[in-house]
Motif scaffolding. Structure first.
Motif, PDB file in Angstrom:
ATOM      1  N   VAL A 246       8.724  11.486   3.061  1.00 58.42           N
ATOM      2  CA  VAL A 246       7.010  11.435   3.277  1.00 58.42           C
ATOM      3  C   VAL A 246       6.401   9.431   3.284  1.00 58.42           C
ATOM      4  O   VAL A 246       5.415   8.649   4.228  1.00 58.42           O
ATOM      5  CB  VAL A 246       6.388  11.948   2.083  1.00 58.42           C
ATOM      6  N   ALA A 247       7.021   9.086   2.370  1.00 58.00           N
ATOM      7  CA  ALA A 247       7.009   7.632   1.907  1.00 58.00           C
ATOM      8  C   ALA A 247       7.114   6.590   2.633  1.00 58.00           C
ATOM      9  O   ALA A 247       6.264   5.877   3.562  1.00 58.00           O
ATOM     10  CB  ALA A 247       7.908   7.135   0.522  1.00 58.00           C
ATOM     11  N   THR A 248       8.131   6.688   3.727  1.00 62.45           N
ATOM     12  CA  THR A 248       8.563   6.008   4.692  1.00 62.45           C
ATOM     13  C   THR A 248       7.592   6.242   5.877  1.00 62.45           C
ATOM     14  O   THR A 248       7.428   5.092   6.563  1.00 62.45           O
ATOM     15  CB  THR A 248       9.749   6.219   5.344  1.00 62.45           C
ATOM     16  N   ALA A 249       7.177   7.540   6.266  1.00 64.47           N
ATOM     17  CA  ALA A 249       6.001   7.996   7.208  1.00 64.47           C
ATOM     18  C   ALA A 249       5.331   6.997   6.900  1.00 64.47           C
ATOM     19  O   ALA A 249       4.653   6.560   7.650  1.00 64.47           O
ATOM     20  CB  ALA A 249       6.191   9.508   7.550  1.00 64.47           C
ATOM     21  N   ALA A 250       4.622   7.452   6.003  1.00 62.42           N
ATOM     22  CA  ALA A 250       3.064   6.874   5.035  1.00 62.42           C
ATOM     23  C   ALA A 250       4.016   5.129   5.228  1.00 62.42           C
ATOM     24  O   ALA A 250       2.298   4.372   6.190  1.00 62.42           O
ATOM     25  CB  ALA A 250       2.840   6.979   4.155  1.00 62.42           C
ATOM     26  N   VAL A 251       4.586   4.589   5.235  1.00 59.47           N
ATOM     27  CA  VAL A 251       4.532   2.697   5.246  1.00 59.47           C
ATOM     28  C   VAL A 251       4.656   2.734   6.836  1.00 59.47           C
ATOM     29  O   VAL A 251       3.721   1.597   6.894  1.00 59.47           O
ATOM     30  CB  VAL A 251       5.804   2.853   4.417  1.00 59.47           C
ATOM     31  N   ARG A 252       5.296   3.337   8.196  1.00 66.68           N
ATOM     32  CA  ARG A 252       5.719   2.921   8.709  1.00 66.68           C
ATOM     33  C   ARG A 252       4.069   3.215   9.518  1.00 66.68           C
ATOM     34  O   ARG A 252       3.565   1.561  10.240  1.00 66.68           O
ATOM     35  CB  ARG A 252       6.129   3.888   9.928  1.00 66.68           C
ATOM     36  N   ARG A 253       3.092   3.966   9.342  1.00 62.80           N
ATOM     37  CA  ARG A 253       2.057   4.211   9.344  1.00 62.80           C
ATOM     38  C   ARG A 253       0.807   3.449   8.949  1.00 62.80           C
ATOM     39  O   ARG A 253      -0.071   2.089   9.936  1.00 62.80           O
ATOM     40  CB  ARG A 253       0.826   5.684   9.798  1.00 62.80           C
TER      41      ARG A 253
ATOM     42  N   ALA B 134      11.430   0.827   1.975  1.00 56.54           N
ATOM     43  CA  ALA B 134      10.956  -0.631   3.264  1.00 56.54           C
ATOM     44  C   ALA B 134      12.350  -0.874   3.879  1.00 56.54           C
ATOM     45  O   ALA B 134      12.247  -0.611   4.899  1.00 56.54           O
ATOM     46  CB  ALA B 134      11.096  -1.583   1.682  1.00 56.54           C
ATOM     47  N   GLU B 135      13.443  -0.555   3.745  1.00 56.44           N
ATOM     48  CA  GLU B 135      14.540  -0.559   4.519  1.00 56.44           C
ATOM     49  C   GLU B 135      14.248   0.197   6.043  1.00 56.44           C
ATOM     50  O   GLU B 135      14.388   0.642   7.239  1.00 56.44           O
ATOM     51  CB  GLU B 135      15.858  -0.864   3.932  1.00 56.44           C
ATOM     52  N   LYS B 136      14.456   1.224   5.757  1.00 54.93           N
ATOM     53  CA  LYS B 136      13.628   3.041   7.089  1.00 54.93           C
ATOM     54  C   LYS B 136      12.330   2.079   7.215  1.00 54.93           C
ATOM     55  O   LYS B 136      12.074   3.107   8.710  1.00 54.93           O
ATOM     56  CB  LYS B 136      14.289   4.127   5.806  1.00 54.93           C
ATOM     57  N   ALA B 137      11.705   1.731   6.389  1.00 51.51           N
ATOM     58  CA  ALA B 137      10.254   1.493   7.333  1.00 51.51           C
ATOM     59  C   ALA B 137      10.254   0.536   8.569  1.00 51.51           C
ATOM     60  O   ALA B 137       9.587  -0.044   8.885  1.00 51.51           O
ATOM     61  CB  ALA B 137       9.877   1.207   6.682  1.00 51.51           C
TER      62      ALA B 137
END
Length: 361
Positions: A95-102, A134-137
């Motif tokens: 969820v956090a990764t998806a939110a940061v990307r958006r 951060a890295e995945k985003a």
């Protein structure tokens, strides 16, 4: 991840949902704030601090608010700072990764026309989960900044991450012609003292020189009156701003300044930022290195609470990089598209000297 992650603006009615993470000590562990014990102070914080922010969004899963993500402005219009928090029930699910990307997609779409080029994230070295987010985003790890952040009674080491609006990194540029290592020989006695208004004419010798000002945020001075105003209004009240002088210690009268060195406290009480400049006639003679060594040694004792002195140097300013390295500073990272200098977006090298580092003789 099956459930859709979306972002929207917060509303005051979201305060009850926010308590799911705002009251959780584990969620708050790496945040500046302490867990909230009741809804009333959280409501006041949401109303008075968060809602007026230019870019603060609710993280929603299938429409339910489960966290928050923000991109806060910095003094440099070209960059913003990412922050996020998530209810513990949604940790480890992407969820956090998806939110940061958006958030990155949306914030650049909204703010790049206004000059935003870099979003950075400072992550505690003890928070590997946020580092992975951060890295995945798509963030790049710039480096580790020692004792960079005062957090809940301790100076913490932080990992700096960055995400640029363009994947194309600026390259090229010329190095300074003067090489700080080019000249060898004895270094004249270098001393530091407080500035006086009478120093304005000596200051004009370097403050009016375009080559001295080339890597500074200010332009070369053309007016003695403007420099006198800067000396009176900014330099003299500054907590640690010293004249760099040559000559024997204990000589009669104030020695003529050939440069300046400052150590400026930051919003984090544990760190301060170094700046040094020198008249061109004294480049490459070891004067700047000697001044930096004396400034570091003195400022740790004179600026209460400071544990880290850092310096940001343009990637093309090779001479200043060597000065810092000879003075014992550690090179930590290259911060891409970090600030605008003279109308150009610049990459900066960050150096640090912490209070436990050995002073270089």
């Amino acid at each position: 991840m099956a459930e859709e992650v979306t972002l929207r603006r917060f509303e005051l009615s979201d305060v009850d949902a926010m308590m799911a993470w705002a009251s959780d000590p584990q969620a708050a562990a790496f945040c500046r704030w302490e867990p909230y014990a009741s809804t009333e102070p959280l409501l006041a914080f949401l109303r008075d601090t968060e809602l007026p922010q230019p870019w603060f969004r609710a993280i929603c899963v299938s429409g339910a608010v489960v966290g928050a993500v923000s991109v806060s402005p910095t003094p440099e219009r070209c960059r913003g700072e990412l922050g996020y928090v998530l209810a513990r029930a949604h940790w480890g699910k992407g969820v956090a990764t998806a939110a940061v990307r958006r958030a990155l997609r949306d914030v650049f779409a909204e703010l790049e026309p206004e000059g935003l080029r870099r979003v950075e994230a400072l992550v505690d070295v003890g928070n590997p989960a946020s580092q992975r987010v951060a890295e995945k985003a798509g963030f790049r790890r710039d480096g580790e900044l020692r004792r960079h952040y005062w957090h809940k009674g301790r100076a913490r080491d932080m990992v700096m991450y960055s995400f640029l609006s363009s994947a194309t990194r600026r390259t090229g540029g010329s190095e300074m012609e003067q090489d700080a290592a080019a000249q060898q020989g004895s270094v004249p006695a270098v001393t530091l003292r407080r500035f006086e208004l009478a120093d304005v004419d000596a200051m004009m010798e370097w403050a009016s020189d375009p080559e001295v000002a080339a890597f500074m945020t200010w332009d070369a001075y053309t007016s003695r009156e403007a420099l006198l105003a800067f000396l009176s209004d900014t330099v003299l009240p500054h907590p640690w701003f010293r004249a760099v002088c040559l000559g024997a210690v204990g000589g009669d009268g104030p020695r003529r300044p050939v440069g300046a060195v400052s150590v400026t406290p930051t919003d984090d009480a544990c760190r301060a930022e170094l700046c040094v400049l020198l008249a061109r006639a004294h480049w490459g003679k070891g004067v700047a290195t000697a001044a930096v060594k004396r400034a570091v040694a003195a400022s740790f004792g004179e600026l209460p609470g400071v544990e880290r002195v850092e310096a940001l140097v343009d990637v093309d300013h090779a001479a200043s990089q060597r000065v810092l390295e000879k003075a014992g500073f550690q090179r930590e990272a290259v911060l891409r598209s970090y600030c605008v200098v003279k109308g150009r977006l610049r990459d900066m090298v960050v150096y640090s000297f912490i209070s436990t580092d050995p002073l270089v003789e």
